[in-house]
Design a protein around this motif. Structure first.
Motif, PDB file in Angstrom:
ATOM      1  N   ASP A 239     -31.949  -9.349 -68.557  1.00  0.00           N
ATOM      2  CA  ASP A 239     -32.646  -8.655 -67.465  1.00  0.00           C
ATOM      3  C   ASP A 239     -34.130  -8.648 -67.842  1.00  0.00           C
ATOM      4  OD1 ASP A 239     -33.900  -6.764 -65.899  1.00  0.00           O
ATOM      5  OD2 ASP A 239     -32.323  -5.255 -66.063  1.00  0.00           O
ATOM      6  N   MET A 240     -34.913  -9.454 -67.153  1.00  0.00           N
ATOM      7  CA  MET A 240     -36.304  -9.635 -67.574  1.00  0.00           C
ATOM      8  C   MET A 240     -37.194  -8.425 -67.278  1.00  0.00           C
ATOM      9  SD  MET A 240     -36.272 -12.347 -69.262  1.00  0.00           S
ATOM     10  CE  MET A 240     -38.021 -12.514 -69.543  1.00  0.00           C
ATOM     11  N   ALA A 241     -36.800  -7.598 -66.312  1.00  0.00           N
ATOM     12  CA  ALA A 241     -37.569  -6.374 -66.083  1.00  0.00           C
ATOM     13  C   ALA A 241     -37.396  -5.442 -67.285  1.00  0.00           C
ATOM     14  CB  ALA A 241     -37.105  -5.695 -64.800  1.00  0.00           C
ATOM     15  N   LYS A 242     -36.192  -5.462 -67.837  1.00  0.00           N
ATOM     16  CA  LYS A 242     -35.912  -4.657 -69.037  1.00  0.00           C
ATOM     17  C   LYS A 242     -36.742  -5.172 -70.214  1.00  0.00           C
ATOM     18  CE  LYS A 242     -31.705  -2.986 -71.282  1.00  0.00           C
ATOM     19  NZ  LYS A 242     -30.281  -3.291 -71.425  1.00  0.00           N
ATOM     20  N   GLN A 243     -36.870  -6.494 -70.296  1.00  0.00           N
ATOM     21  CA  GLN A 243     -37.672  -7.083 -71.383  1.00  0.00           C
ATOM     22  C   GLN A 243     -39.152  -6.710 -71.219  1.00  0.00           C
ATOM     23  OE1 GLN A 243     -34.583  -7.885 -73.112  1.00  0.00           O
ATOM     24  NE2 GLN A 243     -36.311  -8.837 -74.147  1.00  0.00           N
ATOM     25  N   ALA A 244     -39.619  -6.705 -69.956  1.00  0.00           N
ATOM     26  CA  ALA A 244     -41.018  -6.330 -69.696  1.00  0.00           C
ATOM     27  C   ALA A 244     -41.233  -4.868 -70.079  1.00  0.00           C
ATOM     28  CB  ALA A 244     -41.357  -6.548 -68.224  1.00  0.00           C
TER      29      ALA A 244
ATOM     30  N   PRO B 222     -49.776  -7.643 -72.367  1.00  0.00           N
ATOM     31  CA  PRO B 222     -49.642  -8.188 -71.009  1.00  0.00           C
ATOM     32  C   PRO B 222     -48.965  -9.569 -70.947  1.00  0.00           C
ATOM     33  CG  PRO B 222     -51.784  -7.177 -71.274  1.00  0.00           C
ATOM     34  CD  PRO B 222     -51.148  -7.168 -72.629  1.00  0.00           C
ATOM     35  N   TYR B 223     -48.985 -10.348 -72.035  1.00  0.00           N
ATOM     36  CA  TYR B 223     -48.391 -11.692 -71.967  1.00  0.00           C
ATOM     37  C   TYR B 223     -46.885 -11.643 -71.688  1.00  0.00           C
ATOM     38  CZ  TYR B 223     -52.649 -14.171 -73.237  1.00  0.00           C
ATOM     39  OH  TYR B 223     -53.906 -14.698 -73.219  1.00  0.00           O
ATOM     40  N   PRO B 224     -46.089 -10.921 -72.478  1.00  0.00           N
ATOM     41  CA  PRO B 224     -44.663 -10.867 -72.115  1.00  0.00           C
ATOM     42  C   PRO B 224     -44.442 -10.205 -70.763  1.00  0.00           C
ATOM     43  CG  PRO B 224     -45.151  -9.387 -73.964  1.00  0.00           C
ATOM     44  CD  PRO B 224     -46.346 -10.246 -73.761  1.00  0.00           C
ATOM     45  N   VAL B 225     -45.233  -9.191 -70.438  1.00  0.00           N
ATOM     46  CA  VAL B 225     -45.023  -8.473 -69.170  1.00  0.00           C
ATOM     47  C   VAL B 225     -45.340  -9.392 -67.988  1.00  0.00           C
ATOM     48  CG1 VAL B 225     -45.743  -6.490 -67.776  1.00  0.00           C
ATOM     49  CG2 VAL B 225     -45.537  -6.247 -70.262  1.00  0.00           C
ATOM     50  N   MET B 226     -46.510  -9.990 -68.002  1.00  0.00           N
ATOM     51  CA  MET B 226     -46.935 -10.813 -66.865  1.00  0.00           C
ATOM     52  C   MET B 226     -46.098 -12.089 -66.736  1.00  0.00           C
ATOM     53  SD  MET B 226     -49.017  -8.984 -65.294  1.00  0.00           S
ATOM     54  CE  MET B 226     -49.408 -10.148 -63.993  1.00  0.00           C
ATOM     55  N   SER B 227     -45.686 -12.667 -67.893  1.00  0.00           N
ATOM     56  CA  SER B 227     -44.869 -13.883 -67.800  1.00  0.00           C
ATOM     57  C   SER B 227     -43.491 -13.551 -67.217  1.00  0.00           C
ATOM     58  CB  SER B 227     -44.726 -14.560 -69.168  1.00  0.00           C
ATOM     59  OG  SER B 227     -44.149 -13.658 -70.089  1.00  0.00           O
ATOM     60  N   ALA B 228     -42.961 -12.380 -67.565  1.00  0.00           N
ATOM     61  CA  ALA B 228     -41.667 -11.975 -66.991  1.00  0.00           C
ATOM     62  C   ALA B 228     -41.811 -11.808 -65.484  1.00  0.00           C
ATOM     63  CB  ALA B 228     -41.193 -10.670 -67.638  1.00  0.00           C
ATOM     64  N   LEU B 229     -42.925 -11.202 -65.083  1.00  0.00           N
ATOM     65  CA  LEU B 229     -43.175 -10.991 -63.655  1.00  0.00           C
ATOM     66  C   LEU B 229     -43.378 -12.304 -62.908  1.00  0.00           C
ATOM     67  CD1 LEU B 229     -45.559  -7.944 -63.272  1.00  0.00           C
ATOM     68  CD2 LEU B 229     -43.698  -8.579 -61.752  1.00  0.00           C
ATOM     69  N   LYS B 230     -44.114 -13.203 -63.552  1.00  0.00           N
ATOM     70  CA  LYS B 230     -44.460 -14.465 -62.894  1.00  0.00           C
ATOM     71  C   LYS B 230     -43.234 -15.390 -62.763  1.00  0.00           C
ATOM     72  CE  LYS B 230     -47.652 -18.348 -63.485  1.00  0.00           C
ATOM     73  NZ  LYS B 230     -48.663 -18.919 -64.376  1.00  0.00           N
TER      74      LYS B 230
ATOM     75  N   PHE C  51     -39.897 -14.625 -63.487  1.00  0.00           N
ATOM     76  CA  PHE C  51     -38.568 -14.039 -63.217  1.00  0.00           C
ATOM     77  C   PHE C  51     -38.708 -12.862 -62.249  1.00  0.00           C
ATOM     78  CE2 PHE C  51     -38.829 -15.783 -67.517  1.00  0.00           C
ATOM     79  CZ  PHE C  51     -37.775 -16.682 -67.534  1.00  0.00           C
ATOM     80  N   LYS C  52     -39.484 -13.068 -61.195  1.00  0.00           N
ATOM     81  CA  LYS C  52     -39.809 -11.985 -60.267  1.00  0.00           C
ATOM     82  C   LYS C  52     -38.548 -11.363 -59.647  1.00  0.00           C
ATOM     83  CE  LYS C  52     -43.414 -10.473 -57.419  1.00  0.00           C
ATOM     84  NZ  LYS C  52     -44.728 -10.677 -56.912  1.00  0.00           N
ATOM     85  N   GLU C  53     -37.498 -12.186 -59.505  1.00  0.00           N
ATOM     86  CA  GLU C  53     -36.271 -11.702 -58.874  1.00  0.00           C
ATOM     87  C   GLU C  53     -35.623 -10.545 -59.643  1.00  0.00           C
ATOM     88  OE1 GLU C  53     -36.871 -14.627 -60.208  1.00  0.00           O
ATOM     89  OE2 GLU C  53     -35.201 -15.367 -61.410  1.00  0.00           O
ATOM     90  N   ASP C  54     -36.031 -10.360 -60.901  1.00  0.00           N
ATOM     91  CA  ASP C  54     -35.437  -9.273 -61.707  1.00  0.00           C
ATOM     92  C   ASP C  54     -36.128  -7.925 -61.471  1.00  0.00           C
ATOM     93  OD1 ASP C  54     -33.937 -11.293 -62.709  1.00  0.00           O
ATOM     94  OD2 ASP C  54     -34.317 -10.850 -64.822  1.00  0.00           O
ATOM     95  N   PHE C  55     -37.249  -7.951 -60.762  1.00  0.00           N
ATOM     96  CA  PHE C  55     -38.016  -6.715 -60.595  1.00  0.00           C
ATOM     97  C   PHE C  55     -37.682  -6.067 -59.252  1.00  0.00           C
ATOM     98  CE2 PHE C  55     -40.000  -8.982 -63.932  1.00  0.00           C
ATOM     99  CZ  PHE C  55     -40.556  -8.032 -64.767  1.00  0.00           C
ATOM    100  N   GLY C  56     -36.897  -5.032 -59.323  1.00  0.00           N
ATOM    101  CA  GLY C  56     -36.451  -4.335 -58.123  1.00  0.00           C
ATOM    102  C   GLY C  56     -35.309  -3.435 -58.550  1.00  0.00           C
ATOM    103  N   ALA C  57     -34.597  -2.887 -57.581  1.00  0.00           N
ATOM    104  CA  ALA C  57     -33.537  -1.943 -57.931  1.00  0.00           C
ATOM    105  C   ALA C  57     -32.463  -2.594 -58.804  1.00  0.00           C
ATOM    106  CB  ALA C  57     -32.914  -1.393 -56.662  1.00  0.00           C
ATOM    107  N   ALA C  58     -32.057  -3.836 -58.469  1.00  0.00           N
ATOM    108  CA  ALA C  58     -31.058  -4.540 -59.285  1.00  0.00           C
ATOM    109  C   ALA C  58     -31.454  -6.006 -59.345  1.00  0.00           C
ATOM    110  CB  ALA C  58     -29.684  -4.391 -58.672  1.00  0.00           C
ATOM    111  N   PRO C  59     -31.611  -6.556 -60.555  1.00  0.00           N
ATOM    112  CA  PRO C  59     -31.994  -7.960 -60.671  1.00  0.00           C
ATOM    113  C   PRO C  59     -31.033  -8.849 -59.898  1.00  0.00           C
ATOM    114  CG  PRO C  59     -31.998  -6.875 -62.812  1.00  0.00           C
ATOM    115  CD  PRO C  59     -31.408  -5.910 -61.829  1.00  0.00           C
ATOM    116  N   THR C  60     -31.558  -9.659 -58.974  1.00  0.00           N
ATOM    117  CA  THR C  60     -30.668 -10.427 -58.093  1.00  0.00           C
ATOM    118  C   THR C  60     -29.786 -11.387 -58.867  1.00  0.00           C
ATOM    119  OG1 THR C  60     -32.518 -11.898 -57.740  1.00  0.00           O
ATOM    120  CG2 THR C  60     -32.073 -10.281 -56.006  1.00  0.00           C
ATOM    121  N   HIS C  61     -30.279 -11.960 -59.968  1.00  0.00           N
ATOM    122  CA  HIS C  61     -29.448 -12.939 -60.667  1.00  0.00           C
ATOM    123  C   HIS C  61     -28.285 -12.270 -61.389  1.00  0.00           C
ATOM    124  CE1 HIS C  61     -31.085 -11.840 -64.560  1.00  0.00           C
ATOM    125  NE2 HIS C  61     -30.195 -12.625 -65.098  1.00  0.00           N
TER     126      HIS C  61
END
Ligand SMILES: Cc1cc2nc3c(=O)[nH]c(=O)nc-3n(C[C@H](O)[C@H](O)[C@H](O)COP(=O)(O)O)c2cc1C
Ligand code: SF4
Length: 524
Positions: free
Chosen positions: A423-428, A493-501, A503-513
């Motif tokens: 879960d990349m939002a968790k990693q961010a 910011p590097y791990p945070v922004m790269s996760a956002l850039k 793996f954007k689908e993971d940022f929300g109520a539930a990661p779509t993947h």
């Protein structure tokens, strides 16, 4: 004649039972009345095969692994008959994973007895030092510059320029400091070389001392590395007995002495100025630069501070010539990099190779994909401050500039693999949390920004005003990147922004993947 058996005393091998295997070997040999000699080496770095046992034969050292105490009786029978064995890997040097490496820095690691100065010298040790003694300091500095060696601690600063600055600074005392704090996630190369070939670090530091005019050095080792501390202390004592540390080293007019200092346990103590504060007995807080440590470092004196691997590369360069080193690599990344493959990976370990190998080759081919067998989704390169790379960037060559162009960094060479359950939002969130916990607190963007970052990512993960909060994270990242005093706040910011850039689908109520029901941890 005694049967010579080699078993690593490396912490990674001990963790999976190397000491128990040694006890079993001794017991089984005694029962059989078989004369054996066990030599404790470092690890060759093929960690999925540890404990790896090697037996000296006329064909070379034949390796078996991973060996458990229960395998020992059948192993003796196989050795006696030169017959097959389920764990037989063949002659160690011919194991393909080892053979395809270019081991310049790690050439002796796993081969020699790290406690024996004689073994080190028999394998080319101290030849670089002897050449340095025969040259004027300027010639050593010229060699170093020609080699193209850049600091292996993370920033990639040219080592020749750093040493030259210290050499040219006038002072009553100068110091050499080895940064062995090794705090990056997924990294272990410093530990491995200190445990497996400690004399090469001592030799590199000694060359630094005679070149810049320093007579005292310190090795700052993280407290989580007790085996490395022991190995370095034993090697320092042996080097002193052998006349390679102390006064009139190697029969010259130079004096150089070394001491190990154990770190207090903070990631930021790996940052060079914070490390110097800690060495001086204070809390590890980052110093503002300038002055550079090369001008005013330890106790206010000019100081060469380099990573373990930077010092360990010096003996090869001086012994074999700067060109022999510079011939490897690509662009401005010259020589080899001891790359550490970790995380959810099938063949984890140390792979030293020339710069230029692609991330895809490292992960899919050399690393064999994930340990879980699931698809690789993300790879974090360069420690906790490094960017997450998706598969679409797997053509990136391992090179300082190529990674920087793609908003990443190679850092200390740590490669941490995640499968498709991550879960990349968790990693961010973890990146921000890590920064909040490890921040030295000196500057506001890092101290406050990281905590606000955790809170904001939590809101995004709960699905609260996602678009607005994503904009806040981006804004926070820019403030941290451009307003922080050191790279802890500046690079989070590097791990945070790269996760956002990526793996954007993971940022929300539930990661779509993950909605399809894939669960579990991304690491074995
Ligand atoms: C937060 C932080 C942690 C660091 N940790 C380490 C470390 O554990 N080991 C290391 O060699 N360099 C570390 N560095 C880099 C050092 O500040 C410095 O660049 C390095 O010791 C210089 O040696 P080199 O030129 O041989 O790389 C860290 C930097 C930062 C900002
Ligand atoms: S960026 Fe963080 S760790 Fe670095 S000086 Fe500022 S507060 Fe300290």
């Amino acid at each position: 004649m005694k049967m010579r058996i080699f078993v690593p005393r490396d912490a990674g091998a001990i963790a999976v039972g190397a000491d128990d295997v040694v006890a079993a070997l001794e017991l089984a040999a005694a029962k059989r009345d078989l004369p054996i000699q066990i030599i404790r080496t470092g690890s060759r770095g093929l960690y999925w095969l540890e404990p790896m046992v090697e037996v000296a034969t006329v064909k070379g050292r034949v390796a078996y692994g991973p060996v458990s105490p229960a395998d020992v009786p059948s192993l003796f029978e196989a050795v006696a008959s030169d017959g097959p064995h389920a764990l037989r890997l063949g002659v160690a040097d011919e194991i393909p994973w080892l053979k395809r490496q270019t081991r310049l820095t790690f050439a002796r690691c796993g081969v020699i007895d790290p406690r024996s100065l004689d073994d080190y010298r028999a394998h080319g040790g101290y030849r670089g030092f002897e050449r340095a003694l025969s040259l004027a300091p300027d010639a050593v500095l010229a060699d170093l510059t020609t080699s193209g060696l850049r600091g292996r601690g993370g920033a990639g600063f040219p080592t020749g320029i750093k040493w030259k600055t210290v050499a040219q600074t006038r002072a009553s005392r100068k110091y050499i400091v080895c940064n062995a704090d090794e705090g990056d996630s997924g990294t272990f190369a410093d530990r491995m070389i200190m445990e497996g070939d400690p004399f090469v670090v001592i030799e590199g530091m000694t060359v630094a001392g005679i070149t810049v005019g320093a007579s005292k050095g310190y090795i700052y080792i993280r407290s989580e590395y007790p085996h490395a501390v022991e190995a370095m202390n034993a090697a320092i004592a042996a080097a002193k007995r052998g006349g390679f540390l102390g006064t009139r080293i190697g029969g010259s007019t130079h004096s150089f002495d070394l001491e190990v200092r154990v770190g207090a346990g903070a990631y930021v103590c790996g940052e060079e100025t914070s490390l110097l504060e800690s060495l001086e007995g204070r809390r590890g807080i980052v110093r503002a630069k300038p002055p550079l440590p090369a001008h005013k470092g330890l106790f206010g004196k000019p100081t060469v501070i380099n990573n373990v691997l930077s010092f360990a590369a010096i003996p090869f360069i001086l012994d074999n010539g700067a060109k022999a080193y510079a011939d490897f690599g690509m662009g401005r990344s010259r020589g080899t990099m001891p790359i550490q493959l970790a995380g959810n990976i099938r063949f984890g370990g140390l792979f030293e190779t020339a710069f230029g190998v692609t991330l895809g080759e490292l992960v899919d081919d050399i690393g064999g994909g994930t340990f879980t067998g699931r698809p690789v989704r993300a790879v974090q390169v360069g420690g906790p401050l490094g960017a997450y790379f998706p598969r679409t960037l797997f053509d990136t060559p391992f090179d300082y500039e190529a990674f920087a162009v793609r908003d990443g960094l190679i850092g200390h060479g740590g490669v941490v693999v995640f499968d498709d359950t991550v879960d990349m939002a968790k990693q961010a969130r973890f990146a921000m949390e890590f920064c909040a916990i490890e921040s030295c607190g000196k500057c506001t963007p890092c101290r406050i920004g990281s905590t606000r970052g955790v809170e904001t990512i939590d809101r995004i993960r709960r699905g609260e005003r996602v678009a607005e909060n994503l904009a806040v994270v981006e804004d926070l990242c820019n403030t941290m990147k451009f307003g922080s005093l050191c790279a802890l706040g500046g690079f989070t910011p590097y791990p945070v922004m790269s996760a956002l850039k990526h793996f954007k689908e993971d940022f929300g109520a539930a990661p779509t993947h993950l909605q399809a029901g894939i669960g579990g941890s991304s690491c074995p």
